[in-house]
Design an enzyme around this catalytic site. Sequence first.
Site, PDB file in Angstrom:
ATOM      1  N   GLY A 216       0.824  -1.206   0.000  1.00  0.00           N
ATOM      2  CA  GLY A 216       0.000   0.000   0.000  1.00  0.00           C
ATOM      3  C   GLY A 216       0.854   1.251   0.000  1.00  0.00           C
ATOM      4  N   SER A 217       0.337   2.282   0.619  1.00  0.00           N
ATOM      5  CA  SER A 217       0.996   3.592   0.569  1.00  0.00           C
ATOM      6  C   SER A 217       2.149   3.669   1.562  1.00  0.00           C
ATOM      7  CB  SER A 217      -0.016   4.693   0.879  1.00  0.00           C
ATOM      8  OG  SER A 217      -0.419   4.631   2.244  1.00  0.00           O
TER       9      SER A 217
ATOM     10  N   CYS B 192       2.268   0.836  -8.153  1.00  0.00           N
ATOM     11  CA  CYS B 192       3.339   1.468  -7.388  1.00  0.00           C
ATOM     12  C   CYS B 192       4.591   1.686  -8.228  1.00  0.00           C
ATOM     13  CB  CYS B 192       3.667   0.628  -6.157  1.00  0.00           C
ATOM     14  SG  CYS B 192       3.917  -1.112  -6.510  1.00  0.00           S
TER      15      CYS B 192
ATOM     16  N   GLU C 166       4.496  10.149  -5.337  1.00  0.00           N
ATOM     17  CA  GLU C 166       3.783   9.160  -6.141  1.00  0.00           C
ATOM     18  C   GLU C 166       2.431   9.723  -6.557  1.00  0.00           C
ATOM     19  OE1 GLU C 166       2.971   4.384  -5.959  1.00  0.00           O
ATOM     20  OE2 GLU C 166       2.582   5.545  -4.148  1.00  0.00           O
TER      21      GLU C 166
ATOM     22  N   GLU D 159       5.633  -3.508   0.878  1.00  0.00           N
ATOM     23  CA  GLU D 159       5.808  -3.147  -0.535  1.00  0.00           C
ATOM     24  C   GLU D 159       5.029  -1.857  -0.746  1.00  0.00           C
ATOM     25  OE1 GLU D 159       5.321  -2.153  -3.957  1.00  0.00           O
ATOM     26  OE2 GLU D 159       3.837  -3.763  -4.128  1.00  0.00           O
ATOM     27  N   LEU D 160       5.768  -0.738  -0.857  1.00  0.00           N
ATOM     28  CA  LEU D 160       5.164   0.585  -0.828  1.00  0.00           C
ATOM     29  C   LEU D 160       5.289   1.262  -2.199  1.00  0.00           C
ATOM     30  CD1 LEU D 160       6.465   1.513   2.728  1.00  0.00           C
ATOM     31  CD2 LEU D 160       4.397   0.257   2.085  1.00  0.00           C
TER      32      LEU D 160
END
Length: 644
Positions: free
Chosen positions: A400-401, A454, A548, A420-421
């Site tokens: 996610g963020s 991402c 992002e 996992e960003l």
Amino acid sequence: MVLDLLVQVLRAVGKRMTGWQCDGARLPVSAISTVKSAACPAGGLRSRWVHGLYHRLLAQCPCLGHPAPIDMQARRLPVPQPGMTTAHVGAVGLATPARHQSARRGPPLHRTGLGCPGARRVLEEEQAATRGQSSWFLKTGFQKSPWTRPRGFPRLLRSSRNARRHMNEAPRPEPQRIPMHIGGTWRDAEHYQEVRDPYRGEVVALAPMATARDCDDALRAAHDARAIMAAIPGHERAALLRRAADKLTQRVDPIARAMTRETGKALRDSIVETQRTADLLRLCAEEAIRIQGEHIPMDGTTIGAGKLAFMMRYPVGVVAAITPFNSPVNLAAHKVGPALAAGNCVVLKPSPKAPLCVHLFIEALLEAGVPAGAVNTLYGDAVAPQLVKDVRVDFVSFTGSVRVGKLIRNAVGMKRVALELGGVGPTFVHHDADVLAAAKASARNAMALAGQSCASVQNVFVHRKVHDRFLDALCAEMDIIRLGDPLDLATEVGTLIDEEAARRVEAMLEGAVASGARAVRGWKREGAQLTGTILTGVQPEMPAVCEEIFGPAMSVQPYEDIDPLFKAISASPLGLQAGIFTNSLDLALAAMRNLRTGGVIVNATSRWRSDQMPYGGVKDSGMGREGPKFSIRDMTEERLFVLN
């Protein structure tokens, strides 16, 4: 003979038109409707051979046919028999005996372009005609041939465009109420929240809102099932995952359609994701029988001489998995699959914006024979803090963020995590690269999934020698990407997850332009759908560049010397993946050495990923790696054995 020839021609033409699928060829609704209209004009039968062709088409196409025969001599449909139902119909709506429904080859009415009020009225009209009098004629008092269409009466669908329009107007089924799965049983929630289609605004599903008690029960079930899962041999865990992959393959269509309705993702992408997820489960099955330890040589010292030592891997116990909406099924499988392969139990909390497709995935998994308590599901963000903090959780995996990832990292204490960003998708195009290929790949990977990945291409750095040529090719490719209805297979890019997300991206683009950037391809927003944007003249400090954006937008920046860019990216807070297009091996190796990112992809963009590779980032882009082999390594713990 002539009829047979025309049938074959229409079936061949159907391969290039939107319509019914039939034995590898398509028989278009428009072709059926054209023949129907010709055979049944307002004044009566125009031509007996055209009328015969109409029936011949029905007889030749199983998708439009039915078990009952067509009386070709009488030129009318057989009289409905007791037990017939309208659950499945052909082009003229002939009822199918209930005992034959399970063997029907055609789709149900609500899955076709005939599920509209007009087609239903034709159905009722023609069924009534076989009983001697039409219901429409009985109401109006007119007596006409059963095949006469009164003026103003709706014809069958006459084009694929009308088919899609009527299909969209057809009544939708009631939203599915999603249950939670806790301790081997399904559980309803006290409260639900609506999940809406971002393209149509319709309610797709009702997602449960898990409570603290639900979370506690799920964790207790997973904790109690730890010993059962750990005791299952690797070959049995592998067989379970292969069965799950087979079950998932059988459900590609409903899962993909649910995913598209929930997220606005183009249906073609949803289908690929579901198929890819089945392959991922098979990769997890292969890794379930490859979990290895390591021999430790002890004779290197006097104290160790003569001793035997090795490391063994054991499951951690309970894995808490939290997944996002952008690839809901694939990313859920990236956590659940390796956890089960390693012998762990899982408590999965998917995104509240994409719960239905994950629920269908879990159903397939459970049907494969997962032990009770091994897989548990919770929904709603309210229980996330309780889930990650609970002492019964041994490992947390989150995608996610960056903001939420940091909150989790600060809350878990001594637990191990895989995060996992996000990233900003840096991609380089050097002067020796294939410029046209780089432009096409960059445009496609900035727009794919509406930019909601991402690793989406966000910042493209192009050598000044080829900058203008690249920009022209990039704009040309961007212009031909098809946006539209996500359920239309011709659509390449659907919507963002909701209108709020589209407005957020739009605000970032407006801010960039207000600060001096130029939109060579500007944006247009309609609800949750946003067209692609290409910015030039940007500055590094603009949020659309350094943060992002998570939307269909990219910047193009020229460069002369690439080394300062490598240093700037390495010094930035984000470092997921970078792509570089070049034919220079020296430059590719320099990028590998000098770019502090989780991966460097040569002659592809930052977004390139294959499910078996170790995917992940560094710095604020995360920690740990995803990919069956590497996730299993994270989801197991090492134990030293020394024999004196």
